[in-house]
Write a protein that holds these residues in place. Structure first.
Motif, PDB file in Angstrom:
ATOM      1  N   GLY A 153      -7.281   3.929  55.672  1.00  0.00           N
ATOM      2  CA  GLY A 153      -8.550   4.445  55.153  1.00  0.00           C
ATOM      3  C   GLY A 153      -8.521   5.929  54.851  1.00  0.00           C
ATOM      4  N   LEU A 154      -8.326   6.270  53.591  1.00  0.00           N
ATOM      5  CA  LEU A 154      -8.287   7.678  53.202  1.00  0.00           C
ATOM      6  C   LEU A 154      -9.589   8.389  53.554  1.00  0.00           C
ATOM      7  N   GLU A 155     -10.733   7.750  53.302  1.00  0.00           N
ATOM      8  CA  GLU A 155     -12.019   8.417  53.520  1.00  0.00           C
ATOM      9  C   GLU A 155     -12.257   8.757  54.989  1.00  0.00           C
ATOM     10  N   PRO A 156     -12.125   7.809  55.919  1.00  0.00           N
ATOM     11  CA  PRO A 156     -12.326   8.197  57.325  1.00  0.00           C
ATOM     12  C   PRO A 156     -11.271   9.170  57.847  1.00  0.00           C
ATOM     13  N   ILE A 157     -10.022   9.042  57.361  1.00  0.00           N
ATOM     14  CA  ILE A 157      -8.982  10.007  57.754  1.00  0.00           C
ATOM     15  C   ILE A 157      -9.376  11.398  57.269  1.00  0.00           C
ATOM     16  N   TYR A 158      -9.840  11.475  56.019  1.00  0.00           N
ATOM     17  CA  TYR A 158     -10.270  12.746  55.442  1.00  0.00           C
ATOM     18  C   TYR A 158     -11.434  13.332  56.245  1.00  0.00           C
ATOM     19  N   THR A 159     -12.378  12.474  56.629  1.00  0.00           N
ATOM     20  CA  THR A 159     -13.532  12.937  57.407  1.00  0.00           C
ATOM     21  C   THR A 159     -13.078  13.593  58.708  1.00  0.00           C
ATOM     22  N   ILE A 160     -12.107  12.982  59.374  1.00  0.00           N
ATOM     23  CA  ILE A 160     -11.598  13.547  60.634  1.00  0.00           C
ATOM     24  C   ILE A 160     -10.919  14.889  60.392  1.00  0.00           C
ATOM     25  N   LEU A 161     -10.016  14.936  59.429  1.00  0.00           N
ATOM     26  CA  LEU A 161      -9.270  16.168  59.186  1.00  0.00           C
ATOM     27  C   LEU A 161     -10.191  17.291  58.691  1.00  0.00           C
TER      28      LEU A 161
ATOM     29  N   PHE B 270     -14.128  -0.105  44.645  1.00  0.00           N
ATOM     30  CA  PHE B 270     -15.573   0.108  44.533  1.00  0.00           C
ATOM     31  C   PHE B 270     -16.319  -0.997  45.267  1.00  0.00           C
ATOM     32  N   ARG B 271     -17.297  -0.595  46.088  1.00  0.00           N
ATOM     33  CA  ARG B 271     -18.130  -1.574  46.799  1.00  0.00           C
ATOM     34  C   ARG B 271     -19.574  -1.108  46.791  1.00  0.00           C
ATOM     35  N   ASP B 272     -20.447  -1.984  46.326  1.00  0.00           N
ATOM     36  CA  ASP B 272     -21.870  -1.685  46.261  1.00  0.00           C
ATOM     37  C   ASP B 272     -22.510  -2.076  47.589  1.00  0.00           C
ATOM     38  N   GLY B 273     -22.105  -1.362  48.642  1.00  0.00           N
ATOM     39  CA  GLY B 273     -22.581  -1.668  49.985  1.00  0.00           C
ATOM     40  C   GLY B 273     -23.283  -0.483  50.617  1.00  0.00           C
ATOM     41  N   PRO B 274     -23.691  -0.626  51.885  1.00  0.00           N
ATOM     42  CA  PRO B 274     -24.381   0.477  52.568  1.00  0.00           C
ATOM     43  C   PRO B 274     -23.481   1.689  52.721  1.00  0.00           C
ATOM     44  N   VAL B 275     -24.067   2.867  52.587  1.00  0.00           N
ATOM     45  CA  VAL B 275     -23.316   4.123  52.694  1.00  0.00           C
ATOM     46  C   VAL B 275     -23.536   4.710  54.081  1.00  0.00           C
ATOM     47  N   LYS B 276     -22.464   5.071  54.756  1.00  0.00           N
ATOM     48  CA  LYS B 276     -22.563   5.764  56.045  1.00  0.00           C
ATOM     49  C   LYS B 276     -21.335   6.646  56.202  1.00  0.00           C
ATOM     50  N   MET B 277     -21.261   7.401  57.286  1.00  0.00           N
ATOM     51  CA  MET B 277     -20.156   8.319  57.497  1.00  0.00           C
ATOM     52  C   MET B 277     -18.835   7.556  57.473  1.00  0.00           C
ATOM     53  N   GLY B 278     -17.935   7.978  56.572  1.00  0.00           N
ATOM     54  CA  GLY B 278     -16.626   7.331  56.480  1.00  0.00           C
ATOM     55  C   GLY B 278     -16.622   6.077  55.628  1.00  0.00           C
TER      56      GLY B 278
ATOM     57  N   ILE C 275     -14.847   9.435  64.794  1.00  0.00           N
ATOM     58  CA  ILE C 275     -15.509   8.566  63.820  1.00  0.00           C
ATOM     59  C   ILE C 275     -15.454   7.153  64.379  1.00  0.00           C
ATOM     60  N   THR C 276     -16.572   6.430  64.297  1.00  0.00           N
ATOM     61  CA  THR C 276     -16.657   5.127  64.960  1.00  0.00           C
ATOM     62  C   THR C 276     -16.106   3.983  64.116  1.00  0.00           C
ATOM     63  N   SER C 277     -16.162   4.118  62.796  1.00  0.00           N
ATOM     64  CA  SER C 277     -15.615   3.055  61.946  1.00  0.00           C
ATOM     65  C   SER C 277     -14.096   3.069  62.016  1.00  0.00           C
ATOM     66  N   SER C 278     -13.471   1.987  61.596  1.00  0.00           N
ATOM     67  CA  SER C 278     -12.020   1.887  61.672  1.00  0.00           C
ATOM     68  C   SER C 278     -11.366   2.828  60.664  1.00  0.00           C
ATOM     69  N   LEU C 279     -10.146   3.249  60.981  1.00  0.00           N
ATOM     70  CA  LEU C 279      -9.356   4.104  60.095  1.00  0.00           C
ATOM     71  C   LEU C 279      -8.438   3.284  59.203  1.00  0.00           C
ATOM     72  N   GLY C 280      -8.546   1.976  59.304  1.00  0.00           N
ATOM     73  CA  GLY C 280      -7.687   1.092  58.523  1.00  0.00           C
ATOM     74  C   GLY C 280      -7.543  -0.227  59.247  1.00  0.00           C
ATOM     75  N   GLY C 281      -6.811  -1.134  58.643  1.00  0.00           N
ATOM     76  CA  GLY C 281      -6.599  -2.429  59.275  1.00  0.00           C
ATOM     77  C   GLY C 281      -5.890  -3.368  58.325  1.00  0.00           C
ATOM     78  N   GLY C 282      -5.573  -4.539  58.832  1.00  0.00           N
ATOM     79  CA  GLY C 282      -4.872  -5.493  57.981  1.00  0.00           C
ATOM     80  C   GLY C 282      -4.730  -6.844  58.649  1.00  0.00           C
TER      81      GLY C 282
ATOM     82  N   VAL D 212     -23.860   9.714  41.950  1.00  0.00           N
ATOM     83  CA  VAL D 212     -24.369   8.446  42.473  1.00  0.00           C
ATOM     84  C   VAL D 212     -24.156   8.449  43.986  1.00  0.00           C
ATOM     85  N   LYS D 213     -25.107   7.932  44.733  1.00  0.00           N
ATOM     86  CA  LYS D 213     -25.002   7.877  46.191  1.00  0.00           C
ATOM     87  C   LYS D 213     -23.708   7.159  46.600  1.00  0.00           C
ATOM     88  N   GLY D 214     -22.980   7.770  47.512  1.00  0.00           N
ATOM     89  CA  GLY D 214     -21.720   7.172  47.958  1.00  0.00           C
ATOM     90  C   GLY D 214     -20.528   7.562  47.120  1.00  0.00           C
ATOM     91  N   THR D 215     -20.722   8.511  46.176  1.00  0.00           N
ATOM     92  CA  THR D 215     -19.604   9.050  45.388  1.00  0.00           C
ATOM     93  C   THR D 215     -19.636  10.575  45.500  1.00  0.00           C
TER      94      THR D 215
END
Length: 430
Positions: free
Chosen positions: A322-330, A111-119, A290-297, A9-12
């Motif tokens: 954010g595991l996904e954006p961290i993973y993308t960087i590494l 799980f989020r049914d939202g737009p898919v982009k890098m990270g 990567i332009t999106s945030s790596l986490g937050g709170g 599925v797109k985004g997985t």
């Protein structure tokens, strides 16, 4: 013949071993960081009642657009969790007598049914820490400290952008915007660094904020914290006054801990969710890989308070790494992590070969044994392809003498060592 296409599925995604090794390294580093700061593990269900996810005390109307909705055989309305904060709040709310402060971390899929982009994917892991029962701003400072520690361990240079929702709401009111549209204004302001100023003015105008008021608002956002403090020192706006005081208190902690150099105050930072009541922050890669945030709170004092609804206040603060954006960087950094420490190439398989492997494994050395009778050249190619740093080639003589040729695949050096010496060599290496 199958009548469907084999695809995700797109985004997985499927993560093969060399990829999962990196992801495990991230979660292990984060887990160690969380426990170092006194947070304890928790696990909650992926499937939730939809009413819980849709509660006005949860993520607000915006996030509901991305909720995956389900129905079980009993016709109950369910949904997949979109974050780990709401399940944490539910846990506290279900406790008969919660012992506070309650500090927990959870690493799990959301799980989020939202737009898919890098990270940003549809199925992804969140690595969350939350604490319930601490009203003092010192807990935010501790989370900032833990953030710096964790990302430093991961080798990522970060910037923590932060603000206070009271300060932001206070500035909006100060500019003459009506209280009943503050939430809508905040959702638009949260896009300030993502869309053009023209688009921002158009969206603000569409909810009744004219150009002159928008100009005034953006003028406030260009001020430093000191300028905001000086300008509104005598304000009767209690929300703004509290926000300024809380940011100044947080800054005192950050300066005292010598971590303010990792941070920058952004008076327009909102974090879109309506749950936040005080400090909010987001983490960014200083190298902009990567332009999106790596986490937050942020602080969310109302959710658990309203869930329990016993007349007491249950202050809470939490953040997500954010595991996904961290993973993308590494992954983009092309960091090669060995899948194994040692490759055993036997000329003939025998019980002694597996006994050698067992001895090494009992010493904590990750070993793979060649069992397919490859030729030695193909065996060495396998070791190189999988970044295995050491190889030992085993024949009858090696077993009889307990002397093995240990080959360093990086340098090409070979040395004859006993099994005990090989263990010592590799343990020192690790």
């Amino acid at each position: 013949m199958q009548d469907f296409e084999l695809k995700n599925v797109k985004g997985t995604f499927d993560f093969l071993p060399e990829e999962q090794i990196i992801r495990n390294k991230i979660t292990n580093t984060l887990r160690d960081s969380f426990e170092l700061y006194g947070y304890l593990p928790l696990e909650t269900p992926i499937i939730c009642y939809y009413d819980l996810l849709a509660s006005k005390y949860a993520g607000g109307s915006e996030i509901l657009k991305e909720v995956y909705k389900l129905e079980d055989q009993g016709k109950r309305k369910l949904g997949l969790r979109y974050d780990l904060t709401v399940p944490f709040s539910k846990v506290i709310g279900m406790m008969k007598e919660p012992v506070l402060p309650f500090k927990r971390y959870e690493i799990g899929k959301v799980f989020r049914d939202g737009p898919v982009k890098m990270g940003r994917n549809r199925e992804f892991y969140q690595c969350d820490v939350d604490v319930c029962g601490v009203k003092d701003i010192s807990i935010e400072a501790e989370l900032f400290s833990m953030t710096v520690y964790a990302y430093t361990k991961l080798g990522i240079d970060i910037e923590i952008k932060y603000n206070n929702r009271k300060l932001l709401s206070g500035l909006i009111l100060e500019c003459g915007i009506k209280e009943d549209i503050i939430s809508n204004v905040i959702l638009i302001i949260d896009k300030l660094e993502k869309i053009s100023k023209k688009e921002l003015y158009f969206e603000l105008n569409s909810i009744g904020v004219n150009e002159s008021i928008a100009d005034k608002l953006f003028s406030c956002f260009s001020l430093s914290l000191e300028e905001i403090k000086d300008k509104y020192i005598n304000t009767n706006n209690e929300l703004l006054k509290q926000g300024i005081e809380e940011i100044l208190e947080l800054n005192a902690y950050l300066e005292g801990m010598n971590i303010i150099k990792y941070t920058s105050f952004k008076p327009f930072l909102a974090r879109g969710l309506e749950i936040y009541t005080g400090t909010v922050w987001e983490i960014f890669d200083k190298k902009n890989r990567i332009t999106s945030s790596l986490g937050g709170g942020g602080r969310y004092d109302k959710i658990i308070t309203n869930f329990i609804n016993d007349g007491n206040i249950y202050p809470a603060v939490g953040m997500s790494f954010g595991l996904e954006p961290i993973y993308t960087i590494l992954k983009e950094e092309n960091i090669k992590t060995p899948l194994y420490d040692l490759y055993i190439f036997p000329f003939e398989m025998s019980p002694e070969i597996l006994n050698i492997a067992q001895t090494l494994r009992q010493s904590g050395i990750k070993v793979i044994v060649e069992m397919n009778r490859k030729k030695i050249k193909k065996g060495l190619d396998f070791a190189n392809r999988n970044n295995i740093p050491y190889v030992i080639i085993v024949g009858e003589d090696e077993i009889k003498t307990n002397t093995y040729s240990l080959k360093n695949m990086l340098t090409g050096e070979q040395r004859s060592l006993s099994l005990e010496e090989i263990v010592k060599e590799l343990k020192n290496e690790n």
